[in-house]
Write a protein that holds these residues in place. Structure first.
Motif, short mmCIF file in Angstrom:
data_model
loop_
_atom_site.label_atom_id
_atom_site.label_comp_id
_atom_site.label_asym_id
_atom_site.label_seq_id
_atom_site.Cartn_x
_atom_site.Cartn_y
_atom_site.Cartn_z
N PHE A 297 17.81 57.03 113.18
CA PHE A 297 18.63 58.33 113.33
C PHE A 297 18.61 58.92 111.93
CE2 PHE A 297 22.20 61.10 113.10
CZ PHE A 297 22.04 62.00 114.40
N THR A 298 19.03 58.15 110.64
CA THR A 298 19.26 58.46 109.65
C THR A 298 17.96 58.92 109.08
OG1 THR A 298 20.67 56.75 109.31
CG2 THR A 298 19.95 57.54 107.22
N THR A 299 16.68 58.28 109.28
CA THR A 299 15.46 58.62 108.86
C THR A 299 14.96 60.02 109.40
OG1 THR A 299 14.74 56.48 109.01
CG2 THR A 299 12.93 57.89 108.59
N LYS A 300 15.14 60.19 110.74
CA LYS A 300 14.87 61.80 111.30
C LYS A 300 15.85 62.71 110.53
CE LYS A 300 16.11 60.75 115.62
NZ LYS A 300 16.40 61.14 117.07
N PHE A 301 17.27 62.33 110.65
CA PHE A 301 17.89 63.21 109.82
C PHE A 301 17.29 63.46 108.58
CE2 PHE A 301 21.33 63.73 106.96
CZ PHE A 301 22.01 64.89 107.35
N SER A 302 17.10 62.64 107.66
CA SER A 302 16.54 62.98 106.21
C SER A 302 15.79 63.70 106.17
CB SER A 302 16.48 61.63 105.61
OG SER A 302 17.75 60.92 105.45
N VAL A 303 14.57 63.37 106.95
CA VAL A 303 13.02 64.17 106.96
C VAL A 303 13.38 65.76 107.25
CG1 VAL A 303 10.95 64.52 108.06
CG2 VAL A 303 11.87 62.06 107.35
N VAL A 304 14.26 65.70 108.50
CA VAL A 304 14.22 67.21 108.96
C VAL A 304 15.38 68.00 107.71
CG1 VAL A 304 15.33 68.71 110.73
CG2 VAL A 304 14.33 66.63 111.22
N SER A 305 16.28 67.29 107.20
CA SER A 305 17.10 67.93 106.43
C SER A 305 16.34 68.12 104.76
CB SER A 305 18.34 67.04 106.12
OG SER A 305 19.00 66.97 107.29
N VAL A 306 15.71 67.27 104.64
CA VAL A 306 14.98 67.67 103.27
C VAL A 306 14.17 68.78 103.24
CG1 VAL A 306 13.24 66.88 101.90
CG2 VAL A 306 15.06 65.05 102.52
N ILE A 307 13.34 68.97 104.56
CA ILE A 307 12.51 69.88 104.50
C ILE A 307 13.38 71.38 104.62
CG2 ILE A 307 10.69 71.02 105.96
CD1 ILE A 307 9.86 68.24 107.06
N LEU A 308 14.17 71.25 105.75
CA LEU A 308 14.97 72.37 105.77
C LEU A 308 15.81 72.98 104.29
CD1 LEU A 308 16.75 72.70 109.13
CD2 LEU A 308 15.21 74.34 108.14
N ILE A 309 16.38 71.93 103.72
CA ILE A 309 17.14 72.14 102.31
C ILE A 309 16.44 72.78 101.41
CG2 ILE A 309 18.62 71.22 100.66
CD1 ILE A 309 19.56 69.02 102.81
N ASN A 310 15.22 72.29 101.04
CA ASN A 310 14.28 72.69 100.03
C ASN A 310 13.63 74.07 100.67
OD1 ASN A 310 13.66 70.97 97.65
ND2 ASN A 310 13.86 69.63 99.50
N VAL A 311 13.29 74.41 101.83
CA VAL A 311 12.91 75.58 102.06
C VAL A 311 13.89 76.64 101.95
CG1 VAL A 311 12.13 77.16 103.91
CG2 VAL A 311 11.02 74.77 103.84
N ILE A 312 15.11 76.43 102.34
CA ILE A 312 16.19 77.52 102.12
C ILE A 312 16.42 77.40 100.74
CG2 ILE A 312 18.73 77.71 102.82
CD1 ILE A 312 18.04 76.33 105.35
N GLY A 313 16.72 76.25 99.94
CA GLY A 313 17.00 76.40 98.75
C GLY A 313 15.92 77.10 97.79
N LEU A 314 14.56 76.90 98.05
CA LEU A 314 13.66 77.80 97.44
C LEU A 314 13.95 79.35 97.62
CD1 LEU A 314 11.36 77.90 95.15
CD2 LEU A 314 9.94 77.28 97.17
N SER A 315 14.04 79.51 99.06
CA SER A 315 14.19 81.07 99.41
C SER A 315 15.43 81.57 98.59
CB SER A 315 14.30 81.05 100.92
OG SER A 315 13.32 80.22 101.69
N LEU A 316 16.45 80.94 98.82
CA LEU A 316 17.53 81.42 98.03
C LEU A 316 17.34 81.95 96.57
CD1 LEU A 316 20.59 79.43 99.97
CD2 LEU A 316 19.67 81.53 100.28
N ALA A 317 16.49 80.67 96.09
CA ALA A 317 16.33 80.84 94.48
C ALA A 317 15.55 82.17 94.26
CB ALA A 317 15.86 79.67 94.13
#
Lengths: 271, 286
Positions: free
Chosen positions: B67-87
């Motif tokens: 569960f942690t691995t799944k959560f981390s992979v999905v979150s890392v992708i989303l956070i970086n995509v959103i973070g870069l878009s916001l930047a």
């Protein structure tokens, strides 16, 4: 070249900002409603802005005492982390040797250790020595906070020429005086970064205080929040008033120091 | 200052003492205890790798790891995509740039425990009432299933961390030579081409930094997990950090929990070392 204004981008940005703030809006408006009103409608502002929930939550949380506990622990820990990490980083940067390199890497490597890996022995050992109290907690924060702080100070100190130290020594200052009167003031920008990173972490920390602080009356805000929620899971109107109270000090801090905070976080992350 | 001077050791003494007692000694003791039947009071007997063998058959632990691995992979992708878009958004042609930065960053200042409680209210109460108004059944009962719990955690984490990652990307975007962008614009590059061939290669180092931060943050997540779902329903949204905590302090299986903690450390260390390796390789290329 002057930047052209892009209205579409501007509107998109503002819409996103509203979306980002929506959770805080929902928390805020519902914190003024009665239990029944929350059940009926969670989106609109309350019919009348009643402070009843706040008065109850303020008492239940023992808010002034809890706020004081959080302030006390955060301020003392951060001040000690700054003093001791700056001193250690100074020694490591001025006495270049194999030993200093090994010590520096030990400090930095400690950053890799997740808290869960040391948590169980830490609590049992400190328990044996009767150190599961506020003093013990502050000592632990120094140990956990030292790594990143020394890392940041060390980088800054390497950029300060040693000739400065030497000049002061020739004028008759000893190590202690050179450090506090000449070097430490120059480190001010990095001290701000170190302070901000540690304040955010310690102020919000839940797990460590939950393991260390057992005496009623000395709980920090996150700790008290957790107990408060256990009792009020079904009473959202009180819970939301409590959450809003808990957030107010952070918002005030952010309001006054937002530039330093964002700069500190980005410096800390990029280095 | 020389290493044999007394002042050298006096300057180092407080942090050396704290680090030794708080990190080094517990870490070494922890590794030792993980090979015993330690119960928090008595060390018990030495059992070799028994605890480690057991945990590979422990379905609850393996589930939490997955569960942690799944959560981390999905979150890392989303956070970086959103973070870069916001930047990109706030460094673009907008006047409200400062206000937007302040807003997007705000959730990071508030503790994960508190944020988890706020979102618990939103997922359970607000989603339900919005669902009723617009007639969407699927908005009912959020956090009561494994899937909604998973996405609830992903949404919370993305909302919280995207602003932090944004700040890192901004630092790199603003350090980017302006002439390059202007030159590409004059040469007639489209926005996509500018992003793909000019901006992206220049912010790539930021990606390694932010990926490390998001990955280690999501992998070690505890507070948000505790306050948003509490691991429920039926421990199905329990992450490793919470699983270790419960094994130790609720089941009182100290040595066994410590073995899990050692495995946890090894995983986190591998993630970090791979990261350093990739970082170094990139630096050579630049």
């Amino acid at each position: 070249m002057k930047k052209k204004w892009n209205i579409k981008l501007e509107v998109l940005g503002l819409l996103l900002a509203i979306l980002w703030l929506a959770p805080f809006y929902l928390m805020f408006v519902n914190s003024f409603k009665s239990k029944k009103e929350i059940f009926m409608d969670t989106i609109s502002p309350p019919e009348n802005w009643s402070f009843d929930n706040y008065i109850k939550a303020f008492e239940e949380l023992d808010f002034m005492q809890t706020l004081f506990n959080s302030l006390l622990i955060t301020v003392i820990s951060v001040v000690l982390i700054i003093i001791f990490s700056a001193m250690a980083a100074y020694a490591l940067s001025r006495a270049k040797s194999k030993l200093s390199t090994v010590l520096f890497f030990t400090f930095v490597a400690a950053m890799l250790i997740p808290f869960q890996s040391v948590m169980i022995p830490l609590v049992t050992v400190f328990g044996k020595f009767d150190m599961l109290n506020r003093g013990g907690l502050i000592f632990m924060y120094i140990g956990f906070g030292a790594s990143l702080s020394i890392f940041l100070y060390h980088g800054a100190l390497n950029n300060i020429p040693r000739s400065l130290d030497e000049a002061a020594t020739i004028d008759g200052a000893n190590r202690w005086q050179v450090f506090w009167h000449i070097i430490f003031p120059i480190l001010k920008p990095i001290t701000v970064t170190v302070a901000i990173l540690n304040i955010i972490w310690i102020w919000n920390d839940y797990l460590l205080p939950s393991l260390v602080i057992n005496t009623p009356g000395s709980e920090t805000i996150p700790l008290k929040m957790f107990f408060f929620f256990g009792e009020y899971t079904k009473q959202w109107h009180l819970a939301l008033a409590g959450l809003t109270l808990a957030i107010v000090p952070v918002i005030v801090f952010y309001f006054f120091a937002q530039r330093e905070i964002i700069k500190g976080v980005s410096d800390g992350a990029v280095k | 200052m020389r290493t044999k001077d007394l002042s050298y050791w006096l300057f180092l003494a407080p942090v050396l003492l704290a680090l030794t007692l708080v990190v080094i000694v517990p870490m070494l003791l922890g590794v030792y205890y993980s090979f015993t039947t330690w119960n928090g009071i008595n060390t018990g007997e030495f059992v070799g790798f028994q605890n480690y063998i057991d945990l590979f058959h422990d379905q609850r632990f393996l589930d939490s790891l997955w569960f942690t691995t799944k959560f981390s992979v999905v979150s890392v992708i989303l956070i970086n995509v959103i973070g870069l878009s916001l930047a990109l958004l706030v460094t673009g042609r907008v006047r409200s740039s400062k206000l937007l930065r302040t807003t997007f960053f705000m959730p990071n200042l508030i503790g994960g425990l508190i944020l988890g409680f706020i979102w618990q209210f939103i997922f359970i109460k607000v989603f339900a009432s919005v669902g009723e108004i617009i007639g969407m059944e699927s908005l009912q009962g959020w956090l009561s299933t494994t899937d909604t719990g998973f996405w609830g955690l992903v949404i919370l984490m993305s909302w919280q961390m995207a602003g932090y990652i944004m700040v890192i990307y901004i630092a790199y975007l603003e350090g980017m030579p302006k002439e390059l962008l202007e030159a590409s614009e004059i040469d007639g590059a489209s926005s996509y081409q500018r992003f793909r061939f000019v901006i992206f290669p220049l912010v790539a180092p930021a990606f390694t930094v932010s990926m490390f931060l998001t990955l280690s943050n999501t992998f070690k997540l505890y507070d948000q997990n505790l306050s948003l779902t509490g691991g429920g329903p039926y421990n199905s949204t329990e992450m490793v950090a919470m699983e270790i905590f419960k094994t130790a302090f609720m089941q009182n299986a100290f040595a066994y929990a410590q073995a899990k903690a050692v495995i946890f450390f090894i995983i986190v260390a591998i993630i970090a070392l791979v990261q350093v390796y990739l970082n170094k390789r990139k630096e050579v290329e630049m």
